[in-house]
Scaffold this motif. Structure first.
Motif, mmCIF file in Angstrom:
data_model
loop_
_atom_site.group_PDB
_atom_site.id
_atom_site.type_symbol
_atom_site.label_atom_id
_atom_site.label_comp_id
_atom_site.label_asym_id
_atom_site.label_seq_id
_atom_site.Cartn_x
_atom_site.Cartn_y
_atom_site.Cartn_z
ATOM 1 N N VAL A 1 -36.472 -45.820 9.757
ATOM 2 C CA VAL A 1 -35.730 -45.812 8.494
ATOM 3 C C VAL A 1 -34.221 -45.691 8.731
ATOM 4 C CG1 VAL A 1 -37.635 -44.892 7.149
ATOM 5 C CG2 VAL A 1 -36.060 -43.312 8.282
ATOM 6 N N ASP A 2 -33.828 -45.290 9.943
ATOM 7 C CA ASP A 2 -32.404 -45.150 10.249
ATOM 8 C C ASP A 2 -31.793 -46.429 10.807
ATOM 9 O OD1 ASP A 2 -32.479 -42.436 9.544
ATOM 10 O OD2 ASP A 2 -33.161 -41.863 11.554
ATOM 11 N N ALA A 3 -32.602 -47.468 11.012
ATOM 12 C CA ALA A 3 -32.122 -48.675 11.684
ATOM 13 C C ALA A 3 -30.923 -49.303 10.970
ATOM 14 C CB ALA A 3 -33.258 -49.685 11.812
ATOM 15 N N GLU A 4 -31.015 -49.446 9.649
ATOM 16 C CA GLU A 4 -29.922 -50.080 8.903
ATOM 17 C C GLU A 4 -28.628 -49.277 9.043
ATOM 18 O OE1 GLU A 4 -29.641 -52.820 7.107
ATOM 19 O OE2 GLU A 4 -31.709 -53.561 7.050
ATOM 20 N N ARG A 5 -28.731 -47.967 8.954
ATOM 21 C CA ARG A 5 -27.536 -47.124 9.057
ATOM 22 C C ARG A 5 -26.953 -47.175 10.467
ATOM 23 N NH1 ARG A 5 -24.895 -43.338 6.264
ATOM 24 N NH2 ARG A 5 -23.895 -41.605 7.368
ATOM 25 N N LEU A 6 -27.814 -47.157 11.471
ATOM 26 C CA LEU A 6 -27.336 -47.258 12.847
ATOM 27 C C LEU A 6 -26.648 -48.601 13.074
ATOM 28 C CD1 LEU A 6 -30.424 -45.749 14.701
ATOM 29 C CD2 LEU A 6 -28.159 -44.698 14.487
ATOM 30 N N GLY A 7 -27.226 -49.654 12.506
ATOM 31 C CA GLY A 7 -26.586 -50.963 12.610
ATOM 32 C C GLY A 7 -25.238 -50.993 11.920
ATOM 33 N N GLY A 8 -25.143 -50.320 10.773
ATOM 34 C CA GLY A 8 -23.872 -50.268 10.055
ATOM 35 C C GLY A 8 -22.792 -49.567 10.847
ATOM 36 N N VAL A 9 -23.143 -48.452 11.510
ATOM 37 C CA VAL A 9 -22.167 -47.751 12.349
ATOM 38 C C VAL A 9 -21.730 -48.653 13.493
ATOM 39 C CG1 VAL A 9 -21.826 -45.802 13.921
ATOM 40 C CG2 VAL A 9 -23.056 -45.470 11.761
#
Length: 341
Positions: A181-189
């Motif tokens: 579930v953190d993939a999108e946020r990690l990609g954004g960073v």
């Protein structure tokens, strides 16, 4: 998160190179590859999907690659590629520019344009890199402005480049530590760091959106704090000076995150203390020594901060976790008793 892995090692030696080329043909990086190791091509690729950005951690025998216009037409090429060299020396050519990247350096190019690359390593060793595939529309920078950066060499050992390289290495080294579930946020960073790095190498950083610059600066500050947690003198002034901003600007940076710089430092220090207190290998180390290691020089202050965060004393926390570890280890020993013969 679990990466998708392609590894030629389990395959018959004669099939390895051909199957590697078949795998490559299904990616936007389709190339014509030449190598002196085609008869036994040991290679591994780990694919990690972070939403708008895909990461691939490569390890392979030395090779040369050419991407022609015909090959571009056969692949989904509307994306950029950013690569961090981990081992060996990578050489990229595009639009008359050349970047020679030893370990730690970064290069960047456009997958929709012809290019050549080489990646060499010492004899009996394998080249290694991390590649980030970034769709055009995921990068908030004018496409035409980026042309001077194609096949350029950018340092991944200092400043924002070092932060980006470390970020990509950490994620691809231990993807199991992150939740899907953190993939999108990690990609954004990751995209914010890439955007800021490229902006630093353009004539003007004004091409980088203000919010992207803010988030990248926040990531830099947070990384700096984590690296200096053991310094009891770490304070807003020291952090602000290290990043050439005012203390007021530093406080505003964290206000947007609905926290404070002091709270961030405290929470990171407490997280390190919890980890050490629960580690059986550190069971003979005093609580005061552990607290001091992470910047808590005052025993009473540490105890108050720990109780406020955990609702129990450091000693109670340690006793509970070490007992849990003892029970787990004891159960494991019963299931797999050591052989004495």
């Amino acid at each position: 998160m679990q990466p998708q892995i392609f590894d030629t090692a389990p395959l018959p030696a004669g099939d390895r190179f051909g199957l590697w080329l078949e795998m490559l043909a299904r990616t936007p990086t389709l190339m014509r590859i030449r190598t002196e190791h085609a008869d036994n091509f040991l290679a591994r690729a780990e694919f990690l999907d972070l939403g708008a950005m895909q990461l691939i951690r490569h390890r392979y025998r030395p090779l040369d690659g050419v991407r022609t216009r015909k090959l571009i037409q056969r692949s989904d090429a509307d994306c950029y590629l950013l690569a961090v060299t981990l081992n060996g020396v990578g050489v990229a050519d595009q639009d008359g520019q050349r970047g020679v990247c030893p370990p730690g350096d970064i290069t960047f190019y456009d997958c929709a344009r012809p290019q050549e690359l080489s990646h060499y390593a010492d004899e009996d060793d394998r080249a290694a890199s991390i590649v980030a595939l970034i769709p055009y529309d995921a990068l908030p920078l004018p496409h035409r402005r980026l042309t001077p950066l194609f096949a350029s060499r950018m340092s991944g050992r200092e400043g924002i480049g070092a932060l980006l390289a470390d970020y990509l290495i950490r994620i691809t080294s231990h993807p199991e530590q992150y939740h899907a579930v953190d993939a999108e946020r990690l990609g954004g960073v990751g995209l914010d760091l890439v955007t800021t790095l490229l902006g630093r190498h353009l004539v003007s950083e004004e091409a980088v959106p203000t919010e992207v610059r803010r988030r990248a600066l926040l990531a830099q500050v947070q990384a700096y704090v984590r690296q200096h947690l053991g310094d009891a003198m770490l304070d807003p002034r020291t952090i602000a000076d290290a990043h050439h901003i005012s203390v007021r600007s530093l406080h505003r940076l964290f206000e947007v995150e609905e926290t404070t710089i002091a709270a961030y430092i405290r929470d990171e220090r407490l997280a390190r203390c919890r980890r050490d207190l629960a580690d059986p290998a550190l069971g003979d180390r005093s609580i005061q020594l552990i607290a001091g290691r992470w910047g808590f020089r005052d025993k009473a202050h540490f105890s108050r901060a720990f109780r406020a965060a955990q609702a129990e004393t450091p000693q109670a926390y340690r006793t509970r976790h070490l007992e849990q570890a003892r029970i787990v280890n004891s159960a494991a020993s019963e299931v797999n008793p050591a052989r004495t013969d």
